[in-house]
Design a protein around this motif. Structure first.
Motif, PDB file in Angstrom:
ATOM      1  N   LEU A  89       0.853  -1.186   0.000  1.00 35.34           N
ATOM      2  CA  LEU A  89       0.000   0.000   0.000  1.00 35.34           C
ATOM      3  C   LEU A  89       0.893   1.242   0.000  1.00 35.34           C
ATOM      4  O   LEU A  89       1.856   1.331   0.763  1.00 35.34           O
ATOM      5  CB  LEU A  89      -0.896   0.001   1.247  1.00 35.34           C
ATOM      6  N   PHE A  90       0.562   2.213  -0.856  1.00 31.96           N
ATOM      7  CA  PHE A  90       1.340   3.436  -0.990  1.00 31.96           C
ATOM      8  C   PHE A  90       0.430   4.651  -0.843  1.00 31.96           C
ATOM      9  O   PHE A  90      -0.735   4.625  -1.239  1.00 31.96           O
ATOM     10  CB  PHE A  90       2.024   3.506  -2.361  1.00 31.96           C
ATOM     11  N   LEU A  91       0.983   5.708  -0.292  1.00 32.47           N
ATOM     12  CA  LEU A  91       0.324   7.002  -0.245  1.00 32.47           C
ATOM     13  C   LEU A  91       1.078   7.915  -1.214  1.00 32.47           C
ATOM     14  O   LEU A  91       2.292   8.088  -1.093  1.00 32.47           O
ATOM     15  CB  LEU A  91       0.351   7.602   1.167  1.00 32.47           C
ATOM     16  N   ILE A  92       0.366   8.459  -2.178  1.00 33.15           N
ATOM     17  CA  ILE A  92       0.964   9.338  -3.181  1.00 33.15           C
ATOM     18  C   ILE A  92       0.506  10.757  -2.878  1.00 33.15           C
ATOM     19  O   ILE A  92      -0.686  11.055  -2.891  1.00 33.15           O
ATOM     20  CB  ILE A  92       0.549   8.919  -4.606  1.00 33.15           C
ATOM     21  N   LEU A  93       1.454  11.627  -2.584  1.00 33.84           N
ATOM     22  CA  LEU A  93       1.188  13.035  -2.302  1.00 33.84           C
ATOM     23  C   LEU A  93       1.602  13.848  -3.520  1.00 33.84           C
ATOM     24  O   LEU A  93       2.665  13.600  -4.095  1.00 33.84           O
ATOM     25  CB  LEU A  93       1.992  13.493  -1.084  1.00 33.84           C
ATOM     26  N   TYR A  94       0.782  14.807  -3.917  1.00 28.47           N
ATOM     27  CA  TYR A  94       1.118  15.599  -5.095  1.00 28.47           C
ATOM     28  C   TYR A  94       0.743  17.062  -4.884  1.00 28.47           C
ATOM     29  O   TYR A  94      -0.131  17.398  -4.095  1.00 28.47           O
ATOM     30  CB  TYR A  94       0.434  15.062  -6.348  1.00 28.47           C
ATOM     31  N   THR A  95       1.439  17.921  -5.614  1.00 29.63           N
ATOM     32  CA  THR A  95       1.181  19.361  -5.612  1.00 29.63           C
ATOM     33  C   THR A  95       1.327  19.876  -7.041  1.00 29.63           C
ATOM     34  O   THR A  95       2.318  19.589  -7.704  1.00 29.63           O
ATOM     35  CB  THR A  95       2.196  20.100  -4.717  1.00 29.63           C
ATOM     36  N   HIS A  96       0.331  20.606  -7.491  1.00 28.08           N
ATOM     37  CA  HIS A  96       0.389  21.301  -8.776  1.00 28.08           C
ATOM     38  C   HIS A  96       0.392  22.800  -8.470  1.00 28.08           C
ATOM     39  O   HIS A  96      -0.343  23.253  -7.604  1.00 28.08           O
ATOM     40  CB  HIS A  96      -0.857  21.023  -9.627  1.00 28.08           C
ATOM     41  N   SER A  97       1.188  23.552  -9.200  1.00 27.50           N
ATOM     42  CA  SER A  97       1.121  25.002  -9.051  1.00 27.50           C
ATOM     43  C   SER A  97       1.270  25.655 -10.426  1.00 27.50           C
ATOM     44  O   SER A  97       1.973  25.164 -11.296  1.00 27.50           O
ATOM     45  CB  SER A  97       2.169  25.525  -8.077  1.00 27.50           C
ATOM     46  N   LEU A  98       0.572  26.766 -10.579  1.00 27.01           N
ATOM     47  CA  LEU A  98       0.579  27.543 -11.823  1.00 27.01           C
ATOM     48  C   LEU A  98       0.712  29.005 -11.438  1.00 27.01           C
ATOM     49  O   LEU A  98      -0.054  29.512 -10.607  1.00 27.01           O
ATOM     50  CB  LEU A  98      -0.712  27.324 -12.611  1.00 27.01           C
ATOM     51  N   LYS A  99       1.697  29.664 -12.025  1.00 26.09           N
ATOM     52  CA  LYS A  99       1.932  31.078 -11.747  1.00 26.09           C
ATOM     53  C   LYS A  99       2.026  31.815 -13.077  1.00 26.09           C
ATOM     54  O   LYS A  99       2.851  31.477 -13.921  1.00 26.09           O
ATOM     55  CB  LYS A  99       3.225  31.240 -10.965  1.00 26.09           C
ATOM     56  N   ILE A 100       1.180  32.818 -13.261  1.00 26.10           N
ATOM     57  CA  ILE A 100       1.163  33.608 -14.494  1.00 26.10           C
ATOM     58  C   ILE A 100       1.343  35.071 -14.125  1.00 26.10           C
ATOM     59  O   ILE A 100       0.621  35.596 -13.277  1.00 26.10           O
ATOM     60  CB  ILE A 100      -0.156  33.427 -15.267  1.00 26.10           C
ATOM     61  N   SER A 101       2.307  35.721 -14.756  1.00 21.10           N
ATOM     62  CA  SER A 101       2.551  37.147 -14.550  1.00 21.10           C
ATOM     63  C   SER A 101       2.485  37.844 -15.899  1.00 21.10           C
ATOM     64  O   SER A 101       3.108  37.414 -16.860  1.00 21.10           O
ATOM     65  CB  SER A 101       3.916  37.389 -13.929  1.00 21.10           C
ATOM     66  N   LEU A 102       1.736  38.941 -15.950  1.00 22.08           N
ATOM     67  CA  LEU A 102       1.630  39.756 -17.168  1.00 22.08           C
ATOM     68  C   LEU A 102       2.061  41.176 -16.820  1.00 22.08           C
ATOM     69  O   LEU A 102       1.649  41.724 -15.792  1.00 22.08           O
ATOM     70  CB  LEU A 102       0.197  39.789 -17.679  1.00 22.08           C
ATOM     71  N   ALA A 103       2.889  41.761 -17.662  1.00 23.43           N
ATOM     72  CA  ALA A 103       3.359  43.128 -17.450  1.00 23.43           C
ATOM     73  C   ALA A 103       3.588  43.785 -18.799  1.00 23.43           C
ATOM     74  O   ALA A 103       4.021  43.138 -19.757  1.00 23.43           O
ATOM     75  CB  ALA A 103       4.634  43.142 -16.622  1.00 23.43           C
ATOM     76  N   THR A 104       3.338  45.090 -18.862  1.00 20.19           N
ATOM     77  CA  THR A 104       3.609  45.814 -20.094  1.00 20.19           C
ATOM     78  C   THR A 104       5.109  46.103 -20.171  1.00 20.19           C
ATOM     79  O   THR A 104       5.766  46.335 -19.154  1.00 20.19           O
ATOM     80  CB  THR A 104       2.832  47.132 -20.165  1.00 20.19           C
ATOM     81  N   LEU A 105       5.626  46.058 -21.359  1.00 23.18           N
ATOM     82  CA  LEU A 105       7.047  46.356 -21.576  1.00 23.18           C
ATOM     83  C   LEU A 105       7.226  47.857 -21.716  1.00 23.18           C
ATOM     84  O   LEU A 105       6.396  48.546 -22.326  1.00 23.18           O
ATOM     85  CB  LEU A 105       7.543  45.658 -22.846  1.00 23.18           C
ATOM     86  N   GLN A 106       8.290  48.353 -21.124  1.00 24.70           N
ATOM     87  CA  GLN A 106       8.588  49.774 -21.221  1.00 24.70           C
ATOM     88  C   GLN A 106       9.116  50.074 -22.618  1.00 24.70           C
ATOM     89  O   GLN A 106       9.986  49.357 -23.130  1.00 24.70           O
ATOM     90  CB  GLN A 106       9.636  50.162 -20.171  1.00 24.70           C
ATOM     91  N   LYS A 107       8.615  51.131 -23.222  1.00 24.04           N
ATOM     92  CA  LYS A 107       9.071  51.506 -24.568  1.00 24.04           C
ATOM     93  C   LYS A 107      10.449  52.151 -24.468  1.00 24.04           C
ATOM     94  O   LYS A 107      10.714  52.946 -23.584  1.00 24.04           O
ATOM     95  CB  LYS A 107       8.094  52.462 -25.231  1.00 24.04           C
ATOM     96  N   GLN A 108      11.321  51.782 -25.401  1.00 20.94           N
ATOM     97  CA  GLN A 108      12.685  52.334 -25.451  1.00 20.94           C
ATOM     98  C   GLN A 108      12.625  53.729 -26.086  1.00 20.94           C
ATOM     99  O   GLN A 108      12.053  53.914 -27.143  1.00 20.94           O
ATOM    100  CB  GLN A 108      13.595  51.431 -26.275  1.00 20.94           C
ATOM    101  N   PRO A 109      13.261  54.751 -25.453  1.00 19.64           N
ATOM    102  CA  PRO A 109      13.231  56.108 -26.037  1.00 19.64           C
ATOM    103  C   PRO A 109      14.136  56.223 -27.243  1.00 19.64           C
ATOM    104  O   PRO A 109      14.979  55.475 -27.533  1.00 19.64           O
ATOM    105  CB  PRO A 109      13.737  56.999 -24.898  1.00 19.64           C
TER     106      PRO A 109
END
Length: 109
Positions: A89-109
């Motif tokens: 008999l086995f116990l299977i432990l699991y973790t899923h994670s999702l990280k999403i980051s959105l940012a506007t890019l700075q315009k080059q002068p």
């Protein structure tokens, strides 16, 4: 531009595994960073003493900062399941994670 990173790590005894991927995309003035991670651990239960199984867990966070023009989303799911292989008999432990980051890019002068 797109950068991809993929990791597949397994412990020496084979009882812990980590799969991770990271993707960075710059498109139409927006930089998106997506990170996914899966961790799985296997523990053998001796003498069929199941005991208490850890409770499932879900965490979700969403942030929006209009002043800095950034958004962030994070989700984590934890759970467990019992499995039988042969007479063991086995116990299977699991973790899923999702990280999403959105940012506007700075315009080059």
């Amino acid at each position: 531009m797109r950068d991809l990173l993929y990791k597949n790590l397994t412990s020496s005894d084979g009882k812990k595994r980590i799969l991770a991927s990271s993707e960075i995309v710059d498109k139409e003035g927006v930089r998106s960073i997506i990170r996914r991670k899966f961790v799985c651990m296997v523990k053998e239960i001796k003498d069929n003493k199941m005991g208490e199984k850890p409770l499932p867990y879900l965490y979700v966070l969403k942030e929006r900062n209009t002043f800095e023009q950034k958004e962030r989303f994070y989700c984590r799911l934890k759970g467990s399941v019992y499995a039988v292989s042969g007479r063991r008999l086995f116990l299977i432990l699991y973790t899923h994670s999702l990280k999403i980051s959105l940012a506007t890019l700075q315009k080059q002068p």
